[in-house]
Structure formats: structure tokens, C-alpha cells
Design a protein around this motif. Structure first.
Motif, PDB file in Angstrom:
ATOM      1  N   UNK A  50     -13.011  -7.634 -15.224  1.00 63.02           N
ATOM      2  CA  UNK A  50     -15.151  -7.606 -15.852  1.00 63.02           C
ATOM      3  C   UNK A  50     -14.252  -5.774 -16.670  1.00 63.02           C
ATOM      4  N   UNK A  51     -13.953  -4.928 -16.713  1.00 58.57           N
ATOM      5  CA  UNK A  51     -12.959  -3.611 -17.066  1.00 58.57           C
ATOM      6  C   UNK A  51     -12.231  -4.656 -17.879  1.00 58.57           C
TER       7      UNK A  51
ATOM      8  N   UNK B  91     -18.168 -13.642  -6.262  1.00 60.36           N
ATOM      9  CA  UNK B  91     -18.912 -12.057  -7.541  1.00 60.36           C
ATOM     10  C   UNK B  91     -18.688 -11.696  -8.260  1.00 60.36           C
ATOM     11  N   UNK B  92     -19.825 -11.467  -8.796  1.00 58.47           N
ATOM     12  CA  UNK B  92     -20.055 -10.974 -10.514  1.00 58.47           C
ATOM     13  C   UNK B  92     -19.443  -9.669 -10.825  1.00 58.47           C
ATOM     14  N   UNK B  93     -19.334  -8.808 -11.485  1.00 60.10           N
ATOM     15  CA  UNK B  93     -19.170  -8.462 -12.403  1.00 60.10           C
ATOM     16  C   UNK B  93     -19.563  -7.910 -13.752  1.00 60.10           C
ATOM     17  N   UNK B  94     -20.030  -6.723 -14.527  1.00 59.09           N
ATOM     18  CA  UNK B  94     -20.568  -6.502 -16.057  1.00 59.09           C
ATOM     19  C   UNK B  94     -19.648  -5.338 -16.323  1.00 59.09           C
ATOM     20  N   UNK B  95     -18.984  -5.463 -17.317  1.00 59.60           N
ATOM     21  CA  UNK B  95     -18.952  -4.468 -17.547  1.00 59.60           C
ATOM     22  C   UNK B  95     -18.585  -4.679 -19.631  1.00 59.60           C
ATOM     23  N   UNK B  96     -18.742  -3.077 -20.053  1.00 58.97           N
ATOM     24  CA  UNK B  96     -18.974  -2.284 -21.570  1.00 58.97           C
ATOM     25  C   UNK B  96     -18.373  -1.933 -22.102  1.00 58.97           C
ATOM     26  N   UNK B  97     -18.293  -1.567 -23.143  1.00 55.22           N
ATOM     27  CA  UNK B  97     -16.904  -0.721 -23.619  1.00 55.22           C
ATOM     28  C   UNK B  97     -18.321   0.287 -24.115  1.00 55.22           C
ATOM     29  N   UNK B  98     -19.271   0.617 -23.803  1.00 52.00           N
ATOM     30  CA  UNK B  98     -20.568   1.555 -25.008  1.00 52.00           C
ATOM     31  C   UNK B  98     -20.006   2.090 -23.620  1.00 52.00           C
ATOM     32  N   UNK B  99     -20.774   3.956 -23.842  1.00 46.36           N
ATOM     33  CA  UNK B  99     -20.542   5.004 -23.718  1.00 46.36           C
ATOM     34  C   UNK B  99     -21.091   4.430 -22.104  1.00 46.36           C
TER      35      UNK B  99
ATOM     36  N   UNK C  94     -19.417 -10.749 -19.113  1.00 48.01           N
ATOM     37  CA  UNK C  94     -19.954 -10.818 -17.409  1.00 48.01           C
ATOM     38  C   UNK C  94     -18.994 -11.225 -17.117  1.00 48.01           C
ATOM     39  N   UNK C  95     -18.853 -11.650 -15.705  1.00 54.67           N
ATOM     40  CA  UNK C  95     -17.434 -12.510 -15.355  1.00 54.67           C
ATOM     41  C   UNK C  95     -18.148 -12.790 -13.653  1.00 54.67           C
ATOM     42  N   UNK C  96     -17.594 -13.994 -13.215  1.00 51.54           N
ATOM     43  CA  UNK C  96     -17.431 -14.338 -11.219  1.00 51.54           C
ATOM     44  C   UNK C  96     -16.132 -14.142 -11.470  1.00 51.54           C
ATOM     45  N   UNK C  97     -16.139 -14.003 -10.786  1.00 49.89           N
ATOM     46  CA  UNK C  97     -14.649 -14.596 -10.237  1.00 49.89           C
ATOM     47  C   UNK C  97     -14.964 -14.904  -8.502  1.00 49.89           C
ATOM     48  N   UNK C  98     -13.955 -16.471  -8.070  1.00 51.99           N
ATOM     49  CA  UNK C  98     -13.541 -16.975  -6.557  1.00 51.99           C
ATOM     50  C   UNK C  98     -12.533 -16.591  -6.253  1.00 51.99           C
ATOM     51  N   UNK C  99     -13.074 -15.638  -4.847  1.00 52.58           N
ATOM     52  CA  UNK C  99     -11.366 -15.738  -3.671  1.00 52.58           C
ATOM     53  C   UNK C  99     -11.861 -16.313  -2.595  1.00 52.58           C
ATOM     54  N   UNK C 100     -11.345 -17.788  -2.590  1.00 52.09           N
ATOM     55  CA  UNK C 100     -11.567 -18.458  -0.867  1.00 52.09           C
ATOM     56  C   UNK C 100     -12.673 -19.419  -1.132  1.00 52.09           C
ATOM     57  N   UNK C 101     -13.046 -19.051  -0.903  1.00 50.88           N
ATOM     58  CA  UNK C 101     -15.175 -19.578  -0.534  1.00 50.88           C
ATOM     59  C   UNK C 101     -16.144 -17.909  -1.277  1.00 50.88           C
TER      60      UNK C 101
ATOM     61  N   UNK D 130      -6.101 -11.922  -6.638  1.00 50.67           N
ATOM     62  CA  UNK D 130      -5.857 -13.127  -5.843  1.00 50.67           C
ATOM     63  C   UNK D 130      -7.635 -14.135  -5.501  1.00 50.67           C
ATOM     64  N   UNK D 131      -7.831 -14.343  -7.440  1.00 51.96           N
ATOM     65  CA  UNK D 131      -8.982 -14.883  -7.182  1.00 51.96           C
ATOM     66  C   UNK D 131      -9.079 -16.081  -8.698  1.00 51.96           C
ATOM     67  N   UNK D 132      -9.683 -16.738  -8.909  1.00 48.95           N
ATOM     68  CA  UNK D 132     -10.080 -17.300 -10.255  1.00 48.95           C
ATOM     69  C   UNK D 132     -11.425 -17.331 -10.918  1.00 48.95           C
ATOM     70  N   UNK D 133     -10.835 -16.759 -12.388  1.00 53.85           N
ATOM     71  CA  UNK D 133     -12.628 -16.435 -13.130  1.00 53.85           C
ATOM     72  C   UNK D 133     -13.328 -17.877 -13.225  1.00 53.85           C
ATOM     73  N   UNK D 134     -14.782 -17.714 -12.459  1.00 50.65           N
ATOM     74  CA  UNK D 134     -15.452 -19.437 -12.619  1.00 50.65           C
ATOM     75  C   UNK D 134     -16.043 -18.926 -14.069  1.00 50.65           C
ATOM     76  N   UNK D 135     -16.458 -18.114 -14.205  1.00 60.44           N
ATOM     77  CA  UNK D 135     -17.758 -18.007 -15.948  1.00 60.44           C
ATOM     78  C   UNK D 135     -17.015 -16.510 -16.718  1.00 60.44           C
ATOM     79  N   UNK D 136     -17.222 -16.557 -17.306  1.00 61.11           N
ATOM     80  CA  UNK D 136     -17.074 -15.550 -18.489  1.00 61.11           C
ATOM     81  C   UNK D 136     -18.138 -16.425 -19.568  1.00 61.11           C
ATOM     82  N   UNK D 137     -19.054 -14.213 -20.011  1.00 67.79           N
ATOM     83  CA  UNK D 137     -19.272 -14.506 -20.951  1.00 67.79           C
ATOM     84  C   UNK D 137     -19.283 -13.389 -21.851  1.00 67.79           C
ATOM     85  N   UNK D 138     -19.295 -13.225 -22.999  1.00 66.08           N
ATOM     86  CA  UNK D 138     -19.048 -11.558 -23.803  1.00 66.08           C
ATOM     87  C   UNK D 138     -19.899 -12.120 -24.532  1.00 66.08           C
TER      88      UNK D 138
END
Length: 114
Positions: free
Chosen positions: A59-60, A106-114, A96-103, A78-86
Motif C-alpha cells: 500500500x505504501x 490482509x488488506x491495507x490502505x495508504x495515502x499521499x495526504x498528510x 487500498x490493497x489486499x495481499x495473500x501470503x499462503x492461505x 512473499x505475497x500476491x496482490x489480490x486486489x488494488x484500488x486507487x
């Protein structure tokens, strides 16, 4: 008669040894089962943590470099990008991203806003 009584005591000892052996075997099976279950849970926790770390890093990276950077960073962790939304919000970007590692995923969100 004394020899008869000695023989009887010996058979009681064999019975006790047989009972103790059975209890020891049950304890070993129980301990092995608990250890296997704990190893499985531990493995899942490690995968979950790795998935979250990969999602956070992706996400960063995506906030600054887009989808290509997110895929690269997820793979390096060690993961695969499952979903990506910009989403562009004026000069800022929210990712917003979702990454799969094994089974695990996890999801994470990042922004360039302060």
C-alpha cells in the motif's frame, strides 16, 4: 503356600505395569496432538503477520508508484496482490490493497495526504 503368594504378587505387578504403559501411551498421543495443533496455529499466525506486512508495504509503495510498485513489493514480501484500488482526491492519492501470503489475506490502505 509361600510360593503361591509370591506368584500372585508378581501378576499384580505385571497388571500395574500394563496400566502404567497404557497411561503413558495416552499421554504421549495427547501431547503430540497438542503440539501438532499449536504448530498449525503458530504457522497460521506467522502467515497472517507476513500477509499484513506485505499488504502494508504494498500500500505504501502503491501510493507513490501505482499498481506496478504494489505488485513488486507484495512479491518481494512473499505475497500476491489480490486486489488494488486507487482513488485520486485532488492532488492526493488513496490506495487500498489486499495481499495473500499462503492461505492468509490482509488488506491495507495508504495515502499521499498528510
Amino acid at each position: 503356600m509361600p510360593s503361591n503368594s509370591t506368584c500372585h504378587e508378581g501378576s499384580d505387578r505385571h497388571s500395574d505395569v500394563g496400566q502404567a504403559l497404557g497411561l503413558v501411551l495416552i499421554a504421549i498421543v495427547l501431547i503430540a496432538s497438542i503440539a501438532a495443533a499449536m504448530a498449525s496455529v503458530g504457522s497460521r499466525l506467522v502467515e497472517r503477520s507476513a500477509a499484513q506486512n506485505a499488504a502494508d508495504a504494498a500500500a505504501l509503495a502503491a501510493a507513490l508508484g501505482g499498481r506496478v510498485e504494489a505488485e513488486f513489493v507484495a512479491d518481494r514480501n512473499g505475497g500476491d496482490l489480490v486486489s488494488f484500488r486507487l482513488e485520486r482526491l485532488g492532488p492526493d492519492v488513496v490506495v487500498d490493497v489486499t495481499v495473500r501470503v499462503g492461505a492468509e489475506t490482509a488488506s491495507a490502505r495508504s495515502s499521499t495526504a498528510p
